[in-house]
Write a protein that holds these residues in place. Sequence first.
Motif, mmCIF file in Angstrom:
data_model
loop_
_atom_site.group_PDB
_atom_site.id
_atom_site.type_symbol
_atom_site.label_atom_id
_atom_site.label_comp_id
_atom_site.label_asym_id
_atom_site.label_seq_id
_atom_site.Cartn_x
_atom_site.Cartn_y
_atom_site.Cartn_z
ATOM 1 N N VAL A 263 0.923 -1.271 -0.007
ATOM 2 C CA VAL A 263 0.034 -0.323 0.249
ATOM 3 C C VAL A 263 0.940 1.287 -0.096
ATOM 4 O O VAL A 263 2.020 1.298 0.538
ATOM 5 C CB VAL A 263 -1.001 0.101 1.276
ATOM 6 C CG1 VAL A 263 -1.751 1.399 1.322
ATOM 7 C CG2 VAL A 263 -1.832 -1.201 1.050
ATOM 8 N N TRP A 264 0.636 2.242 -0.762
ATOM 9 C CA TRP A 264 1.312 3.569 -0.909
ATOM 10 C C TRP A 264 0.535 4.753 -0.623
ATOM 11 O O TRP A 264 -0.631 5.123 -1.210
ATOM 12 C CB TRP A 264 1.775 3.358 -2.224
ATOM 13 C CG TRP A 264 2.713 4.457 -2.763
ATOM 14 C CD1 TRP A 264 2.448 5.831 -3.267
ATOM 15 C CD2 TRP A 264 4.362 4.315 -2.540
ATOM 16 N NE1 TRP A 264 3.674 6.469 -3.324
ATOM 17 C CE2 TRP A 264 4.827 5.677 -2.879
ATOM 18 C CE3 TRP A 264 5.300 3.290 -2.204
ATOM 19 C CZ2 TRP A 264 6.118 5.834 -2.852
ATOM 20 C CZ3 TRP A 264 6.645 3.563 -1.922
ATOM 21 C CH2 TRP A 264 7.060 4.710 -2.473
ATOM 22 N N LEU A 265 1.016 5.358 0.380
ATOM 23 C CA LEU A 265 0.502 6.817 0.518
ATOM 24 C C LEU A 265 1.472 7.927 0.111
ATOM 25 O O LEU A 265 2.819 7.727 0.253
ATOM 26 C CB LEU A 265 0.223 7.114 2.058
ATOM 27 C CG LEU A 265 -1.122 6.450 2.854
ATOM 28 C CD1 LEU A 265 -1.331 5.209 2.588
ATOM 29 C CD2 LEU A 265 -1.418 7.327 4.230
ATOM 30 N N SER A 266 0.828 8.660 -0.706
ATOM 31 C CA SER A 266 1.869 9.879 -1.054
ATOM 32 C C SER A 266 1.302 11.140 -0.835
ATOM 33 O O SER A 266 0.127 11.514 -1.264
ATOM 34 C CB SER A 266 1.828 9.608 -2.738
ATOM 35 O OG SER A 266 2.617 10.724 -3.286
ATOM 36 N N ALA A 267 1.875 12.180 -0.078
ATOM 37 C CA ALA A 267 1.328 13.376 0.414
ATOM 38 C C ALA A 267 2.566 14.504 -0.518
ATOM 39 O O ALA A 267 3.554 14.217 -0.729
ATOM 40 C CB ALA A 267 1.498 13.589 1.780
#
Length: 282
Positions: free
Chosen positions: A207-211
């Motif tokens: 899973v990947w979160l990109s801010a």
Amino acid sequence: MTALRMAAVAAEFGRDLEGAFATVERLIEEARADGVRLLALPEACLGGYLLSLDGAEPDEGPPALAPDGPEIRRLAALAGEMTVVAGYCEAGTDGRRYNSAVCVTGGDVLGNHRKVHQPLGEDASYASGDRFHAFDTPVGRIGMMICYDKAFPESARALALDGAEIGVCVSAWPGARTQAAADLAKDRWKRRFDLFDRARALENQIVWLSANQTGTFGSLRFVGSAKVVDPGGDILADTGVPAGMAVAELDVAQALRTARRSMGHLRDRRQDAYTPAAAATV
């Protein structure tokens, strides 16, 4: 099965530290009201990024904060029961400054990452980190990276091999410096930003979160595009260029099992076929 509600932020931050904390507090409260348990804030959200990447504008840089200092403790207190990742300028005990990201929850610091890969003239303002590592949190095992780090497949692969289930990349990623598109949604550097997010999630089946930052700061114009990506490389939520919060809910453990059930990219690696130099980096 337990679903995790997570969010990545696209927002504008400058040098005013009190203003930054006001924005951070608002975003945390907004996320909390929406049931979010993992929140990713942008690179340099505490004190702002650099005015330029080529030294064209005089810049003393953001305030340097100690990882065990009052500002990070304040962030941890604001996080409460939520797990929050945020970028800041770290005052190292070696007297150098680092472009760093910190993960906090329940008043505690869970992890810290110093940006390893530095684009253009960033090394004039920051020293470089030298490793990638994952760590356990109440919402799962997380690995952090910062902006240009994600352009290097070895970065995310090192985190995945260290057991990261969720990759969190915080950025101050601008639009192109030359041949810039009038419409940031069509900018080629935005396209690269989005491609890296999907590729890093897919190739490691995490899973990947990109801010990311939005708006302008000095000569930089940021592309926003905060997002949540599943282990198959599909975007679950995306803010686009404007400021906003990309929110998605996913059973992380089940999503990883499903993605890796037939073709497991980590399992099926053939290290014996890689060159010694490449094998040593993953």
